[in-house]
Design a protein around this motif. Sequence first.
Motif, mmCIF file in Angstrom:
data_model
loop_
_atom_site.group_PDB
_atom_site.id
_atom_site.type_symbol
_atom_site.label_atom_id
_atom_site.label_comp_id
_atom_site.label_asym_id
_atom_site.label_seq_id
_atom_site.Cartn_x
_atom_site.Cartn_y
_atom_site.Cartn_z
ATOM 1 N N ARG A 55 9.048 6.534 -12.675
ATOM 2 C CA ARG A 55 8.689 7.858 -11.937
ATOM 3 C C ARG A 55 7.457 8.185 -11.701
ATOM 4 N NH1 ARG A 55 12.631 9.968 -15.492
ATOM 5 N NH2 ARG A 55 11.039 11.230 -16.663
ATOM 6 N N GLY A 65 6.061 5.352 -9.275
ATOM 7 C CA GLY A 65 6.688 4.996 -8.073
ATOM 8 C C GLY A 65 6.950 3.583 -8.012
ATOM 9 N N ARG A 82 12.996 6.335 -6.980
ATOM 10 C CA ARG A 82 13.427 6.378 -5.339
ATOM 11 C C ARG A 82 12.338 5.791 -4.445
ATOM 12 N NH1 ARG A 82 15.720 12.913 -4.915
ATOM 13 N NH2 ARG A 82 17.612 12.442 -6.210
ATOM 14 N N HIS A 83 12.938 5.596 -3.362
ATOM 15 C CA HIS A 83 11.927 4.824 -2.271
ATOM 16 C C HIS A 83 11.299 3.644 -2.990
ATOM 17 C CE1 HIS A 83 13.474 8.610 -0.495
ATOM 18 N NE2 HIS A 83 12.665 9.147 -1.392
ATOM 19 N N ALA A 84 11.541 3.099 -3.904
ATOM 20 C CA ALA A 84 10.817 2.056 -4.287
ATOM 21 C C ALA A 84 11.198 0.790 -3.349
ATOM 22 C CB ALA A 84 10.811 1.482 -5.665
ATOM 23 N N LEU A 85 10.135 -0.191 -3.591
ATOM 24 C CA LEU A 85 10.614 -1.475 -2.912
ATOM 25 C C LEU A 85 11.747 -2.046 -3.615
ATOM 26 C CD1 LEU A 85 9.658 -3.739 -0.693
ATOM 27 C CD2 LEU A 85 8.162 -4.695 -2.818
ATOM 28 N N SER A 86 12.641 -2.664 -2.845
ATOM 29 C CA SER A 86 13.793 -3.334 -3.318
ATOM 30 C C SER A 86 13.265 -4.721 -3.879
ATOM 31 C CB SER A 86 14.896 -3.668 -2.430
ATOM 32 O OG SER A 86 16.063 -4.167 -2.864
#
Length: 259
Positions: free
Chosen positions: A95, A98, A121-125
């Motif tokens: 968190r 990021g 959330r919104h992190a690179l897959s």
Amino acid sequence: MSTPRIQSVDRAFALLQQLSEPGATCSLPVMAARSGLSVATAHRLLTTLEAVGAVIRIAPGGYRIGMGLHALTRGSNCDDVLAAALQPVLNKLARSLGLVVHAGVWDADQMVTYIAKQVPRHALSIPTRIGSQLEGYCSGMGKVLLAHLPDDAREAYLGGEPFVMLSPNTVTDPEVLRAELAQVRARGWAIDDGEIYVGLRCVAVPLFDAEGGAMAAISCSGSTDVVTWEAVPRLFEALREASEAVRAKLFPASRLRVQ
């Protein structure tokens, strides 16, 4: 006010620590002296531990770990305990950074096995999962763990099968890798600079056990435009603090091995 400690529990654990090595046997006077206890106090504690099966007394006057403790730990797995201690720390780390964070251990196949993962959330897959393996020579966690292997084990790995180039950035020359691992050990962190996936950069640090060996590695990963070289010192510091927090949870000062 903090909860007061129960001194007799601390003392009993200090005695048990001296019997933790496989086959270890120790006499009452020696155990008392090493634990800073009187012989009478050590005897009372050991008598209680013997009564509940935690230790057994064998001739001539020695003690060993008993079946009671073996029964308590029968269902325990070291990696499971490690993952449980890691997860809340990795959650917070993911968190705050990021970035995707992982933890892994060096396994019997000379690979890194993922034991924990946290994705904010919104992190690179990133196509990784708990229980899967990755190569050591081209990954941040692998380099950290390789750097802290005993010299003979590390040299055996470097002299083994030829290393496969997984991306244009993969280091496959054992001499170059040997020099890099020496740097990793000296500076405290390793990096995978697109050596598995082009455009992905990973920073990793060791998680040390009570004796100072690297029992696992912790990493954070992201695209190269986010995990920049300028960001590496900040990421290293965050990872180091997380590693130290987990180590303190697993090995409180009172539980460090009696020397």
